[in-house]
Design a protein around this motif. Sequence first.
Motif, PDB file in Angstrom:
ATOM      1  N   VAL A 147     -17.452  -7.132 -50.266  1.00 24.37           N
ATOM      2  CA  VAL A 147     -17.234  -8.144 -49.220  1.00 24.37           C
ATOM      3  C   VAL A 147     -17.110  -7.448 -47.882  1.00 24.37           C
ATOM      4  O   VAL A 147     -16.705  -6.278 -47.789  1.00 24.37           O
ATOM      5  N   ASN A 148     -17.442  -8.207 -46.868  1.00 28.61           N
ATOM      6  CA  ASN A 148     -17.299  -7.702 -45.507  1.00 28.61           C
ATOM      7  C   ASN A 148     -15.881  -8.014 -45.027  1.00 28.61           C
ATOM      8  O   ASN A 148     -15.480  -9.188 -44.981  1.00 28.61           O
ATOM      9  N   GLN A 158     -15.644 -10.753 -42.444  1.00 21.00           N
ATOM     10  CA  GLN A 158     -15.793 -12.120 -42.943  1.00 21.00           C
ATOM     11  C   GLN A 158     -14.500 -12.616 -43.588  1.00 21.00           C
ATOM     12  O   GLN A 158     -14.120 -13.776 -43.427  1.00 21.00           O
ATOM     13  N   VAL A 159     -13.835 -11.712 -44.316  1.00 26.40           N
ATOM     14  CA  VAL A 159     -12.555 -12.108 -44.922  1.00 26.40           C
ATOM     15  C   VAL A 159     -11.542 -12.440 -43.834  1.00 26.40           C
ATOM     16  O   VAL A 159     -10.825 -13.454 -43.911  1.00 26.40           O
ATOM     17  N   LEU A 168     -13.461 -21.564 -48.263  1.00 29.79           N
ATOM     18  CA  LEU A 168     -13.722 -20.334 -47.524  1.00 29.79           C
ATOM     19  C   LEU A 168     -13.697 -19.124 -48.456  1.00 29.79           C
ATOM     20  O   LEU A 168     -14.525 -18.202 -48.341  1.00 29.79           O
ATOM     21  N   GLN A 182     -12.147 -13.368 -40.788  1.00 29.12           N
ATOM     22  CA  GLN A 182     -12.568 -14.611 -40.121  1.00 29.12           C
ATOM     23  C   GLN A 182     -12.203 -15.829 -40.965  1.00 29.12           C
ATOM     24  O   GLN A 182     -11.734 -16.848 -40.441  1.00 29.12           O
ATOM     25  N   SER A 183     -12.382 -15.740 -42.286  1.00 28.39           N
ATOM     26  CA  SER A 183     -12.048 -16.872 -43.155  1.00 28.39           C
ATOM     27  C   SER A 183     -10.546 -17.127 -43.177  1.00 28.39           C
ATOM     28  O   SER A 183     -10.084 -18.279 -43.131  1.00 28.39           O
ATOM     29  N   THR A 201     -16.852 -16.730 -49.189  1.00 25.41           N
ATOM     30  CA  THR A 201     -16.733 -15.336 -48.780  1.00 25.41           C
ATOM     31  C   THR A 201     -16.839 -14.374 -49.957  1.00 25.41           C
ATOM     32  O   THR A 201     -17.480 -13.315 -49.869  1.00 25.41           O
ATOM     33  N   SER A 245     -22.381 -20.172 -37.414  1.00 24.09           N
ATOM     34  CA  SER A 245     -21.257 -20.278 -38.350  1.00 24.09           C
ATOM     35  C   SER A 245     -20.968 -21.756 -38.598  1.00 24.09           C
ATOM     36  O   SER A 245     -20.799 -22.540 -37.648  1.00 24.09           O
ATOM     37  N   HIS A 292     -20.715 -11.910 -53.004  1.00 20.35           N
ATOM     38  CA  HIS A 292     -20.665 -10.480 -52.745  1.00 20.35           C
ATOM     39  C   HIS A 292     -19.812  -9.732 -53.757  1.00 20.35           C
ATOM     40  O   HIS A 292     -19.917  -8.499 -53.839  1.00 20.35           O
TER      41      HIS A 292
END
Length: 544
Positions: free
Chosen positions: A128-129, A132-133, A116, A135-136, A120, A84, A124
């Motif tokens: 989107v995952n 990941q959202v 970010l 985490q951002s 992110t 990352s 996609h």
Amino acid sequence: MTGRVMLSFAILFLLLIERFISNSVSERALWLTAAYFFLAVAARLVLGPQEPKRAPAIHWIFTLGIDMLVCGLLMQWHTSADISLIPLLGLPVLMAAALGNFTVLIGTVLGAFGTLAWVTLWPHGMNVNPQQVLQSVLAGMGFLVLGLLVHQMALRLSGEEQEGKKSRAAAIIQSQVNALVISKLSDGVLVLDQEMLVHSANPAALDILGLDARSSLPFSLDSNPIWQPLLVMAKITLRRGLPQTADLALLPQGGSPMGVHVRSWLTNAEAGLALDRGKGHCVMFLQDLRQVEAQIRTEKLASMGRMSAAVAHEIRNPLTAIIQANALLAEDLTDPQAQRLTDMVKHNADRLRRIAEDILDVARVQRQAQDNALVETLPLDEWSAECVHDWQQQDRSLRVLKLQLQAQGIQVGFDRDHLRRILVNLLDNAMRYKGPHTDSLQITTRSGSNGQASLTVWSDGAPLERSVEQHLFEPFFSSESRSSGLGLFLCRELCERHGAVIGYQRAEMHTARGRVSGNAFTVLFKRPVKDRSSQLGQANALVV
């Protein structure tokens, strides 16, 4: 800036290692990292080690903006799921928090959020995952909290740094003032430590110790047996932790004893108690008892002067009556023996009258305040020539001198009677000690490069003794028993009243016998006025 260079080099090196091992790094990521490294090096060399502006400025775009852009592109182009690159955004956030203001910090944090979100959401779209959202978002919140904390710490450190600079500047100014005051003190000041090493000493203290003013510090007080009394007193002060006062005698070899009044304190002593006797310094104040005695003599002379003025005033009236009675008596006497007696009475009465007048003149000058509104301006050369001519008329055969007038057109601010009195006193003194030659007595007027005039009375007499030279202008001091000792003192008082300065020096002059050394008394006047018009306004503007 150096941190950016090191970080860019580390990223480039790691990506090269990863490509060599797994061949999973794209070429554009490598080229981007290499370009970022060279840009960081160029920025470091161009901008240099300087403090940036805290407010928003163009240099933030070329540093923080490029950092976030490179981080966003790397996160887009580096597809490895095991690594990352989000922590790379911490560098611009930390730089903005530490070196920028609050506006720069918020702008950088918003830029990090935007980067970010772009990384992110852009590739996609709607697929989107959620991890990941999340985490951002958490990374962006972490950057915000980290930036705020670092910014508050930076503000506090900056405030403390400013206060430290102010305190340091104030301490430097205070130390300079202390050093200046101590250096100008008439009392000697010594600062000693526990090992009896003198770390600080002003010129007066070095003079009392018999050392040169350029002596190197520190030096040990135990290195000279003459200073043994001071050494003992310093040890007593440090051992007891209390201030001490004593009158000591320093015994130089082959010289007379020197009395010194000494006061000592500890630098860390309060209310008579030493706070830390192991680290304190002893400060000693040395006062030469000869100066104290000289001051007492000066005060006594001043008192005697006031009393003498009063006595002279009371003597003058009966003395005038004696002179008049003696003159009437001399008219009726025909016996030569009686005439000699009346001449003797007249001569001594005149001498007493001159002494009384000298004393009263001194008293008058001392009582008169500076009267700048009524300053007379005189042409120096013309007035000097007139005074010399009148003085020579009393005995032209003996009063021979060489007159050199080199101050043509120069006007000086001086009362004409006072200037006459000064010149006559100096001429009378020079007449007593000059040689038999026609140029043994010389009067010179000059004008300096700044227009300041001077008057010099020179004679080829023998050099003055050191003891006489030191007291030349003191009242009631004379090397002759028949003199009142007020002539030169009166000259100095009259000069000071008109802003002039009188001094003595041993100087050489051109004579028919060549260059001859002699005694020179010089009066340095105020800067002259240009003409006689507007005398009051110009006299008020005179500058020494």
